[in-house]
Write a protein that holds these residues in place. Structure first.
Motif, short mmCIF file in Angstrom:
data_model
loop_
_atom_site.label_atom_id
_atom_site.label_comp_id
_atom_site.label_asym_id
_atom_site.label_seq_id
_atom_site.Cartn_x
_atom_site.Cartn_y
_atom_site.Cartn_z
N ARG A 13 -3.04 2.51 10.76
CA ARG A 13 -3.58 1.39 11.54
C ARG A 13 -4.33 0.43 10.62
N ALA A 14 -5.02 0.99 9.63
CA ALA A 14 -5.77 0.15 8.69
C ALA A 14 -4.86 -0.50 7.65
N HIS A 15 -3.68 0.08 7.43
CA HIS A 15 -2.76 -0.43 6.41
C HIS A 15 -1.36 -0.56 7.01
N PRO A 16 -1.15 -1.49 7.94
CA PRO A 16 0.19 -1.66 8.51
C PRO A 16 1.17 -2.11 7.43
N CYS A 17 2.42 -1.77 7.64
CA CYS A 17 3.51 -2.13 6.72
C CYS A 17 3.40 -1.42 5.37
N ALA A 18 2.66 -0.34 5.30
CA ALA A 18 2.57 0.45 4.07
C ALA A 18 3.86 1.25 3.87
N VAL A 19 4.04 1.73 2.65
CA VAL A 19 5.08 2.73 2.36
C VAL A 19 4.42 4.10 2.46
N VAL A 20 4.96 4.96 3.31
CA VAL A 20 4.39 6.28 3.55
C VAL A 20 5.30 7.33 2.93
N VAL A 21 4.76 8.07 1.97
CA VAL A 21 5.51 9.16 1.33
C VAL A 21 4.97 10.48 1.86
N PRO A 22 5.77 11.25 2.58
CA PRO A 22 5.30 12.54 3.09
C PRO A 22 5.27 13.59 1.99
N ARG A 54 -3.57 2.91 -6.45
CA ARG A 54 -4.35 4.03 -5.92
C ARG A 54 -3.88 4.35 -4.51
N PRO A 55 -3.23 5.49 -4.31
CA PRO A 55 -2.74 5.81 -2.96
C PRO A 55 -3.90 6.11 -2.01
N VAL A 56 -3.62 5.91 -0.74
CA VAL A 56 -4.53 6.32 0.33
C VAL A 56 -3.92 7.57 0.97
N VAL A 57 -4.75 8.55 1.24
CA VAL A 57 -4.28 9.81 1.81
C VAL A 57 -4.59 9.85 3.30
N GLY A 58 -3.56 10.16 4.10
CA GLY A 58 -3.73 10.36 5.53
C GLY A 58 -3.30 11.75 5.92
N HIS A 59 -4.07 12.39 6.79
CA HIS A 59 -3.86 13.80 7.11
C HIS A 59 -3.28 13.96 8.51
N LEU A 60 -2.39 14.94 8.66
CA LEU A 60 -1.82 15.25 9.97
C LEU A 60 -2.73 16.14 10.80
N ASP A 61 -3.59 16.89 10.14
CA ASP A 61 -4.43 17.85 10.86
C ASP A 61 -5.64 18.18 10.00
N VAL A 62 -6.69 18.65 10.63
CA VAL A 62 -7.87 19.28 10.02
C VAL A 62 -8.78 18.28 9.31
N GLN A 63 -8.25 17.53 8.35
CA GLN A 63 -9.07 16.67 7.52
C GLN A 63 -9.05 15.22 7.99
N MET A 94 0.84 -1.19 0.00
CA MET A 94 0.00 0.00 0.00
C MET A 94 0.88 1.24 0.00
N LEU A 95 0.46 2.22 -0.76
CA LEU A 95 1.12 3.52 -0.79
C LEU A 95 0.23 4.52 -0.06
N VAL A 96 0.79 5.15 0.97
CA VAL A 96 0.08 6.16 1.75
C VAL A 96 0.75 7.51 1.53
N LEU A 97 -0.05 8.50 1.21
CA LEU A 97 0.43 9.87 1.09
C LEU A 97 0.12 10.60 2.40
N ALA A 98 1.16 11.06 3.08
CA ALA A 98 0.99 11.80 4.33
C ALA A 98 0.95 13.29 4.00
N VAL A 99 -0.19 13.93 4.23
CA VAL A 99 -0.35 15.35 3.90
C VAL A 99 -0.72 16.12 5.16
#
Length: 242
Positions: free
Chosen positions: A50-59, A32-41, A1-6
């Protein structure tokens, strides 16, 4: 899984910009990346990993400041996720900024060019946190110097910041105006619309470029980060135990 940290924003256009980036990544790779937010959204980055352990997270960050070095690693602790480097300091970001600058110039006229450029970054008080903006300004200056459309005179390119660092964007604009420049462009070293882009729009610069996240170069850079992280993980998993 690819996670975009925004970071996250209350500005609707920010989510739309990141969605276009995600679609571009999917079109290039089928992922299809999944987007995770640090604040607001929502969803939060914590919920996503937590839903996608062992993902690659690109900030999706252009600076190497507090979010990249402290906030995001704290969220990922214990999840098995791999955190890549941010996007700052890469040639692809300078190419995206150059493209956005030329678009902004064309909005002022088909053959009109800036006579000076301020590269506006968010700013960080953390040591090394502004290196991405400084590097991008240097690369942009080189791209402009190599472009015959720039004209015979060198175009000064100055890094400046919206918070936490000097020079501020207004000071950089004032200094260039005092030096006699009249077509000063602000090249937004920012990924998505939000509070900072609203600030830039109100400074009275000759033109201001759009954010970078949905530029094709950024999608390719994110995929490069993802593929490198996956390859490194595979090599580590294949090593025999000592």
């Amino acid at each position: 899984m690819l996670v975009l940290a925004v970071h996250g924003s209350t500005v609707p256009a920010a989510a739309a910009t990141i969605a276009r980036l995600a679609s571009a990544i999917e079109a290039l790779s089928g992922i299809r990346p999944v987007v995770g937010h640090l604040d607001v959204q929502s969803p939060s980055l914590a919920d996503v990993v937590r839903a996608h352990p062992c993902a690659v997270v690109v900030p999706l960050l252009l600076g190497d400041g507090y979010h990249r070095r402290v906030d995001i690693p704290a969220v990922l602790e214990g999840t098995g996720c791999v955190l890549t480097e941010g996007l700052g300091g890469e040639p692809g970001i300078a190419l995206a900024l150059y493209g956005r600058l030329r678009e902004a110039e064309r909005r002022r006229g088909p053959h009109t060019r800036a006579d000076a450029v301020v590269v506006a970054g968010a700013g960080s008080s953390r040591p090394g946190g502004n290196a991405g903006t400084e590097d991008c300004a240097a690369r942009l200056a080189a791209l402009l110097a190599a472009d015959p459309d720039t004209g015979p005179d060198p175009v000064p390119v100055v890094p400046a910041y919206l918070t936490s660092a000097d020079p501020t964007v207004p000071r950089a604009l004032a200094a260039l105006e005092a030096a006699g420049h009249r077509r000063i462009a602000v090249a937004a070293h920012l990924l998505a619309p939000g509070r900072f882009t609203r600030t830039l729009a109100g400074l009275g610069a000759w033109t201001v470029s759009e954010p970078l996240a949905d530029h094709p170069s950024v999608a390719r850079l994110v995929l490069g980060r993802y593929e490198t992280a996956r390859g490194t993980r595979a090599v580590r998993a294949a090593r025999p135990a000592c």
